[in-house]
Design a protein around this motif. Structure first.
Motif, PDB file in Angstrom:
ATOM      1  N   THR A 213      24.295  93.229  24.238  1.00 40.45           N
ATOM      2  CA  THR A 213      23.798  92.389  23.160  1.00 40.45           C
ATOM      3  C   THR A 213      23.892  90.919  23.547  1.00 40.45           C
ATOM      4  OG1 THR A 213      24.505  93.997  21.510  1.00 40.45           O
ATOM      5  CG2 THR A 213      24.090  91.755  20.744  1.00 40.45           C
ATOM      6  N   THR A 215      24.374  87.170  22.973  1.00 36.39           N
ATOM      7  CA  THR A 215      25.050  86.456  21.894  1.00 36.39           C
ATOM      8  C   THR A 215      24.618  85.003  21.791  1.00 36.39           C
ATOM      9  OG1 THR A 215      26.916  86.054  23.384  1.00 36.39           O
ATOM     10  CG2 THR A 215      27.064  87.951  21.924  1.00 36.39           C
ATOM     11  N   ALA A 227      22.247  80.007  19.423  1.00 42.15           N
ATOM     12  CA  ALA A 227      22.139  81.419  19.074  1.00 42.15           C
ATOM     13  C   ALA A 227      20.801  81.959  19.558  1.00 42.15           C
ATOM     14  CB  ALA A 227      22.277  81.601  17.563  1.00 42.15           C
ATOM     15  N   VAL A 228      20.800  83.215  19.963  1.00 42.25           N
ATOM     16  CA  VAL A 228      19.587  83.807  20.525  1.00 42.25           C
ATOM     17  C   VAL A 228      18.424  83.712  19.549  1.00 42.25           C
ATOM     18  CG1 VAL A 228      18.553  85.960  21.336  1.00 42.25           C
ATOM     19  CG2 VAL A 228      20.852  85.341  22.070  1.00 42.25           C
ATOM     20  N   ASP A 229      18.689  83.944  18.261  1.00 45.98           N
ATOM     21  CA  ASP A 229      17.597  83.914  17.284  1.00 45.98           C
ATOM     22  C   ASP A 229      17.141  82.491  16.953  1.00 45.98           C
ATOM     23  OD1 ASP A 229      19.765  83.088  15.844  1.00 45.98           O
ATOM     24  OD2 ASP A 229      19.640  84.648  14.304  1.00 45.98           O
ATOM     25  N   GLN A 230      17.853  81.485  17.476  1.00 45.89           N
ATOM     26  CA  GLN A 230      17.454  80.091  17.270  1.00 45.89           C
ATOM     27  C   GLN A 230      16.758  79.492  18.486  1.00 45.89           C
ATOM     28  OE1 GLN A 230      17.878  78.508  14.216  1.00 45.89           O
ATOM     29  NE2 GLN A 230      18.477  80.577  13.599  1.00 45.89           N
ATOM     30  N   TRP A 231      16.669  80.263  19.548  1.00 42.95           N
ATOM     31  CA  TRP A 231      16.040  79.772  20.775  1.00 42.95           C
ATOM     32  C   TRP A 231      14.543  79.611  20.549  1.00 42.95           C
ATOM     33  CZ3 TRP A 231      17.794  77.920  25.304  1.00 42.95           C
ATOM     34  CH2 TRP A 231      16.942  77.893  26.406  1.00 42.95           C
ATOM     35  N   GLN A 232      14.007  78.446  20.911  1.00 42.76           N
ATOM     36  CA  GLN A 232      12.614  78.133  20.608  1.00 42.76           C
ATOM     37  C   GLN A 232      11.660  78.334  21.782  1.00 42.76           C
ATOM     38  OE1 GLN A 232      11.582  77.265  17.462  1.00 42.76           O
ATOM     39  NE2 GLN A 232      13.715  77.702  16.904  1.00 42.76           N
ATOM     40  N   LYS A 234       9.506  79.911  24.655  1.00 38.27           N
ATOM     41  CA  LYS A 234       8.899  81.234  24.814  1.00 38.27           C
ATOM     42  C   LYS A 234       8.708  81.633  26.276  1.00 38.27           C
ATOM     43  CE  LYS A 234       8.719  81.939  20.473  1.00 38.27           C
ATOM     44  NZ  LYS A 234       9.747  82.852  19.893  1.00 38.27           N
ATOM     45  N   ALA A 256      15.356  88.773  23.332  1.00 35.19           N
ATOM     46  CA  ALA A 256      15.151  87.370  22.988  1.00 35.19           C
ATOM     47  C   ALA A 256      13.674  87.005  22.808  1.00 35.19           C
ATOM     48  CB  ALA A 256      15.782  86.473  24.057  1.00 35.19           C
ATOM     49  N   GLY A 257      12.774  87.945  23.077  1.00 34.49           N
ATOM     50  CA  GLY A 257      11.355  87.673  22.898  1.00 34.49           C
ATOM     51  C   GLY A 257      10.807  86.624  23.831  1.00 34.49           C
TER      52      GLY A 257
END
Length: 334
Positions: A213, A215, A227-232, A234, A256-257
């Motif tokens: 996972t 983090t 945070a991974v979900d805050q990474w902008q 691409k 992380a997309g």
């Protein structure tokens, strides 16, 4: 060597011309192990429990995240673990050699330096693992030893054997070196205490599932965490000098997309600045182990992806229960 490794994991028979060498390898390695199993060779048995985290294949399978997971869970359970390692790819000033947060990877090894910086756990490197354990117990307050790798180092006695396999690649063509990727025959998995499968795939074994996972993205100088979900971003330049770089690239895509421009390097690659300079201006992202290896490069702007192992609670319970029984036996014998 890379072409041979690719061949090992294809659905093709092992090369016929390598099978006589495989027979020779198996004869030597089996004889070595049987000497300890039969008792003609005596393994060093320390006065504390020993957990070996290893694999039976060449290349990376994800042992380091498992060792970090073990350290965390064992500390939470009240143990004081210490770690020993060979320090592969490094040349220490002396042996045994205690790794600290300031140790250079060229002296302590990539994984040992990463483990110490992440966990703060005492760690000693030495190709002679019994010597490493003795030094660890003499100089640190440890009541349990984790051997990072060393499944085939039978001179060190062990109480629990834990094997990590790559869930996607499995055991390849099922042959031993050099005809296949196995350090020991696949039947060896039947003798160990726990088999962990890193990731989903057709491993063919009833193994404990493990996920990695992500983090956070951490700046190479440690000044920022995102945070991974805050990474902008691409698209990134993705660098991986590990045993299986494809796993890192897949993690970036799936978790992380991110669309990684892949830059794979050999495991334990000694980076120079030119390795990390690319024509397209994009953020640089690498593994945590790579971040340790580039700490000597000044003014390098980039990030590493911090990941943690996720393992079932049932496995944690079974491991701690087994460890309690072993600890009780050691204390009773003493």
């Amino acid at each position: 060597m890379r072409w041979l490794e690719t061949r090992w994991y294809q659905k093709r028979p092992a090369p016929l011309w390598l099978r006589p060498l495989e027979w020779l390898y198996r004869t030597v390695s089996d004889g070595k192990r049987q000497g300890y199993v039969a008792g003609s060779k005596e393994a060093f048995r320390p006065p504390v429990p020993v957990i070996v985290v290893g694999n039976i294949t060449v290349g990376g399978t994800g042992k380091t995240p498992v060792v970090l997971w073990l350290i965390e869970k064992l500390k939470a359970a009240g143990y004081k673990p210490g770690v020993v390692s060979r320090g592969y790819g490094a040349k220490a000033p002396r042996y045994p050699y205690a790794v600290t947060k300031d140790t250079l990877p060229a002296e302590g090894g990539d994984e040992p330096c990463m483990l110490v910086r992440r966990s703060g756990c005492p760690l000693v490197v030495d190709p002679d693992r019994p010597a490493a354990v003795q030094y660890l117990l003499e100089h640190y307050d440890c009541d349990l030893v984790i051997s990072d790798d060393g499944l085939q180092h039978y001179a060190l006695g062990r109480d629990i054997e834990l094997v990590v396999i790559d869930g996607r690649r499995g055991v390849g063509n099922g042959h031993c070196l050099p005809a296949g990727p196995l350090r020991e025959p696949v039947e060896r998995l039947g003798d160990v205490d726990f088999v962990i499968s890193n990731g989903q795939g057709e491993s063919g074994f009833d193994a404990i599932p493990m996920g990695l996972t992500p983090t956070a993205f951490v700046a190479l100088d440690g000044s920022k965490r995102i945070a991974v979900d805050q990474w902008q971003e691409k698209r990134v330049h993705a660098v991986a000098g590990i045993g299986n770089p494809a796993r890192f690239f897949d993690t970036l895509r799936l978790a992380a997309g991110i669309e990684p421009l892949e830059h794979p390097f050999a495991d334990h690659h000694p980076y120079v600045l030119s390795d990390l300079q690319f024509s397209e201006s994009l953020p640089l992202v690498m593994t945590e182990k790579d971040a340790v290896k580039v700490s000597h490069l000044k003014n390098l702007d980039g990030w590493y992806l911090e990941v943690s192992a996720e393992l079932p609670v049932e496995f944690e319970t079974a491991l701690l229960n087994k460890l309690e029984q072993i600890t009780y036996t050691v204390e009773s014998d003493g």
